[in-house]
Design a protein around this motif. Structure first.
Motif, mmCIF file in Angstrom:
data_model
loop_
_atom_site.group_PDB
_atom_site.id
_atom_site.type_symbol
_atom_site.label_atom_id
_atom_site.label_comp_id
_atom_site.label_asym_id
_atom_site.label_seq_id
_atom_site.Cartn_x
_atom_site.Cartn_y
_atom_site.Cartn_z
ATOM 1 N N HIS A 255 0.998 12.485 -9.224
ATOM 2 C CA HIS A 255 0.301 13.756 -9.028
ATOM 3 C C HIS A 255 1.273 14.938 -9.147
ATOM 4 C CE1 HIS A 255 -2.566 16.657 -7.443
ATOM 5 N NE2 HIS A 255 -1.631 17.056 -6.589
ATOM 6 N N ILE A 256 2.444 14.817 -8.535
ATOM 7 C CA ILE A 256 3.413 15.911 -8.577
ATOM 8 C C ILE A 256 3.867 16.168 -10.017
ATOM 9 C CG2 ILE A 256 5.740 16.605 -7.864
ATOM 10 C CD1 ILE A 256 5.249 15.090 -5.247
ATOM 11 N N TYR A 257 4.149 15.082 -10.738
ATOM 12 C CA TYR A 257 4.625 15.262 -12.110
ATOM 13 C C TYR A 257 3.513 15.795 -13.018
ATOM 14 C CZ TYR A 257 7.051 14.344 -16.487
ATOM 15 O OH TYR A 257 7.650 14.494 -17.708
ATOM 16 N N ALA A 258 2.272 15.311 -12.822
ATOM 17 C CA ALA A 258 1.156 15.761 -13.661
ATOM 18 C C ALA A 258 0.865 17.244 -13.451
ATOM 19 C CB ALA A 258 -0.089 14.927 -13.363
ATOM 20 N N THR A 259 0.903 17.695 -12.204
ATOM 21 C CA THR A 259 0.641 19.115 -11.935
ATOM 22 C C THR A 259 1.759 20.013 -12.460
ATOM 23 O OG1 THR A 259 1.595 18.774 -9.724
ATOM 24 C CG2 THR A 259 -0.809 18.695 -9.933
ATOM 25 N N SER A 260 2.993 19.529 -12.420
ATOM 26 C CA SER A 260 4.105 20.320 -12.941
ATOM 27 C C SER A 260 4.188 20.263 -14.464
ATOM 28 C CB SER A 260 5.436 19.826 -12.351
ATOM 29 O OG SER A 260 5.674 18.468 -12.717
ATOM 30 N N PHE B 253 -1.075 14.562 -19.959
ATOM 31 C CA PHE B 253 -0.687 13.870 -18.727
ATOM 32 C C PHE B 253 -1.647 14.277 -17.613
ATOM 33 C CE2 PHE B 253 1.828 12.273 -15.287
ATOM 34 C CZ PHE B 253 2.567 11.237 -15.852
ATOM 35 N N PRO B 254 -2.798 13.574 -17.495
ATOM 36 C CA PRO B 254 -3.818 13.964 -16.513
ATOM 37 C C PRO B 254 -3.400 13.606 -15.088
ATOM 38 C CG PRO B 254 -4.464 11.952 -17.632
ATOM 39 C CD PRO B 254 -3.211 12.431 -18.316
ATOM 40 N N THR B 255 -4.032 14.247 -14.141
ATOM 41 C CA THR B 255 -3.769 13.985 -12.731
ATOM 42 C C THR B 255 -4.447 12.683 -12.298
ATOM 43 O OG1 THR B 255 -5.732 15.229 -12.059
ATOM 44 C CG2 THR B 255 -3.655 16.448 -12.231
ATOM 45 N N PRO B 256 -3.995 12.087 -11.189
ATOM 46 C CA PRO B 256 -4.632 10.858 -10.712
ATOM 47 C C PRO B 256 -6.118 11.025 -10.431
ATOM 48 C CG PRO B 256 -2.542 11.197 -9.608
ATOM 49 C CD PRO B 256 -2.803 12.425 -10.396
ATOM 50 N N LEU B 257 -6.524 12.182 -9.869
ATOM 51 C CA LEU B 257 -7.938 12.392 -9.563
ATOM 52 C C LEU B 257 -8.789 12.346 -10.829
ATOM 53 C CD1 LEU B 257 -10.143 13.043 -7.540
ATOM 54 C CD2 LEU B 257 -9.612 15.489 -7.844
ATOM 55 N N LYS B 258 -8.306 12.977 -11.881
ATOM 56 C CA LYS B 258 -9.045 12.982 -13.143
ATOM 57 C C LYS B 258 -9.121 11.578 -13.734
ATOM 58 C CE LYS B 258 -9.365 15.619 -17.443
ATOM 59 N NZ LYS B 258 -8.720 16.675 -18.274
ATOM 60 N N VAL B 259 -8.040 10.815 -13.635
ATOM 61 C CA VAL B 259 -8.023 9.450 -14.182
ATOM 62 C C VAL B 259 -8.933 8.534 -13.374
ATOM 63 C CG1 VAL B 259 -6.573 7.434 -14.604
ATOM 64 C CG2 VAL B 259 -5.734 9.715 -15.175
ATOM 65 N N ILE C 289 0.838 -1.208 0.000
ATOM 66 C CA ILE C 289 0.000 0.000 0.000
ATOM 67 C C ILE C 289 0.871 1.255 0.000
ATOM 68 C CG2 ILE C 289 -1.710 1.301 1.323
ATOM 69 C CD1 ILE C 289 -2.815 -1.375 2.317
ATOM 70 N N GLY C 290 1.928 1.232 0.804
ATOM 71 C CA GLY C 290 2.829 2.378 0.850
ATOM 72 C C GLY C 290 3.506 2.635 -0.496
ATOM 73 N N SER C 291 3.900 1.566 -1.175
ATOM 74 C CA SER C 291 4.520 1.708 -2.486
ATOM 75 C C SER C 291 3.549 2.307 -3.497
ATOM 76 C CB SER C 291 5.014 0.343 -2.976
ATOM 77 O OG SER C 291 5.555 0.426 -4.278
ATOM 78 N N LEU C 292 2.290 1.861 -3.466
ATOM 79 C CA LEU C 292 1.282 2.407 -4.382
ATOM 80 C C LEU C 292 0.992 3.872 -4.075
ATOM 81 C CD1 LEU C 292 -1.234 -0.595 -4.534
ATOM 82 C CD2 LEU C 292 0.416 0.106 -6.279
ATOM 83 N N CYS C 293 0.948 4.220 -2.790
ATOM 84 C CA CYS C 293 0.709 5.624 -2.415
ATOM 85 C C CYS C 293 1.842 6.526 -2.892
ATOM 86 C CB CYS C 293 0.542 5.734 -0.906
ATOM 87 S SG CYS C 293 -0.984 4.982 -0.277
ATOM 88 N N LEU C 294 3.071 6.053 -2.781
ATOM 89 C CA LEU C 294 4.201 6.835 -3.271
ATOM 90 C C LEU C 294 4.138 7.013 -4.786
ATOM 91 C CD1 LEU C 294 7.179 5.422 -1.140
ATOM 92 C CD2 LEU C 294 6.123 7.691 -0.974
ATOM 93 N N ALA C 295 3.712 5.957 -5.492
ATOM 94 C CA ALA C 295 3.595 6.050 -6.948
ATOM 95 C C ALA C 295 2.533 7.064 -7.351
ATOM 96 C CB ALA C 295 3.266 4.665 -7.527
ATOM 97 N N VAL C 296 1.381 7.037 -6.656
ATOM 98 C CA VAL C 296 0.316 7.993 -6.955
ATOM 99 C C VAL C 296 0.759 9.410 -6.629
ATOM 100 C CG1 VAL C 296 -2.032 8.710 -6.339
ATOM 101 C CG2 VAL C 296 -1.508 6.289 -6.658
ATOM 102 N N LEU C 297 1.486 9.588 -5.514
ATOM 103 C CA LEU C 297 1.984 10.918 -5.136
ATOM 104 C C LEU C 297 2.958 11.454 -6.192
ATOM 105 C CD1 LEU C 297 2.204 13.228 -3.093
ATOM 106 C CD2 LEU C 297 4.022 11.917 -1.941
#
Length: 261
Positions: free
Chosen positions: A39-44, A51-57, A28-36
């Motif tokens: 998100h950081i790369y998508a917003t930047s 390159f959509p954000t995780p929330l949009k996907v 779970i921790g590994s998946l959370c880090l991947a999503v984080l």
């Protein structure tokens, strides 16, 4: 005076239990880090279509799960996989048994099996697109050609690895090739071939989607991915990719249960 130190076996057991408990948390921790990181790369990145954000996907994924058309498309793709995998298992198993029994059969199929195992999948798909008149036929043929060598080789090796004592007994008995195949080769090789066939399901699914993408077979998961890239709208592409991961994970769980049974 007895030592108060705990038994090494008890310590080892406790450590194993702790590691088993920590494994899901680590996943779970590994998946959370991947999503984080996503998100950081998508917003930047600054371009939501590419390159959509995780929330949009994830929102698009929920819409897919609530749409009946999604399951119809998945059913078509899985139906193609089942048919192609069944044909590959049938022909690969029978021809592999014959190749393990007769050297001339192995020599006959050796260049074709070697070629299929070494050629890139994309090259074979392009060649089939030229040769076959109907694009939807490509997905069946390419999946068959990718799975056939795996089943064939597993069946052939299971015959070659037959116990020497059994080979000596068979050499003394005047049995026909049909009797040996039905009563000896098939029962001895079936567990190995079954395991190989089940393990190749995930590979077949990924190869099938690749063939659908390149050939643009409809309706199919690959065609949906192609349409998203063509329209430069990668949100459905990301959503379908997550859905494909879920399907492959489900297939892997099903395969493990079938292997255990």
């Amino acid at each position: 005076m007895r030592s108060s130190r705990p038994c090494p076996m008890i310590i080892s057991t406790m450590e194993s239990l702790i590691m088993i408990r920590l494994r899901p948390l680590a996943t779970i921790g590994s998946l959370c880090l991947a999503v984080l990181a996503w998100h950081i790369y998508a917003t930047s990145f600054g371009h939501a279509l590419v390159f959509p954000t995780p929330l949009k996907v994830f929102t698009a994924l929920l819409k897919l799960l609530w749409t009946l058309e999604t399951y119809r498309i998945i059913a078509y793709t899985l139906g193609r996989l089942i048919l192609a995998a069944f044909m590959a298992a049938l022909f690969g198993y029978l021809l592999g048994l014959l190749a393990g029994r007769y050297a001339w059969v192995e020599g006959l199929f050796r260049p074709w099996v070697t070629g299929l195992r070494t050629l890139p999948v994309v090259s074979i798909i392009v060649i089939l697109l030229v040769l076959l008149p109907v694009r939807n036929q490509v997905v069946y043929v390419i999946t068959f050609l990718m799975l056939f060598p795996l089943i064939y080789e597993a069946a052939r090796q299971s015959v070659l690895q037959m116990p020497v004592d059994l080979k000596d007994v068979l050499a003394l008995e005047p049995n026909t090739w049909w009797f040996r195949m039905v009563h000896i080769d098939i029962p001895l090789s079936l567990p190995t071939v079954k395991t190989t066939a089940l393990q190749s399901v995930g590979l077949g699914f990924k190869v099938l989607i690749t063939a659908e993408f390149i050939s643009r077979a409809t309706p199919s998961v690959g065609h949906i991915l192609f349409t998203g890239t063509e329209m430069i709208d990668y949100t459905p592409v990301f959503a379908w990719t997550l859905l494909i991961i879920m399907i492959v994970a489900g297939l892997e769980v099903l395969v493990q249960r079938l292997k255990a049974s």
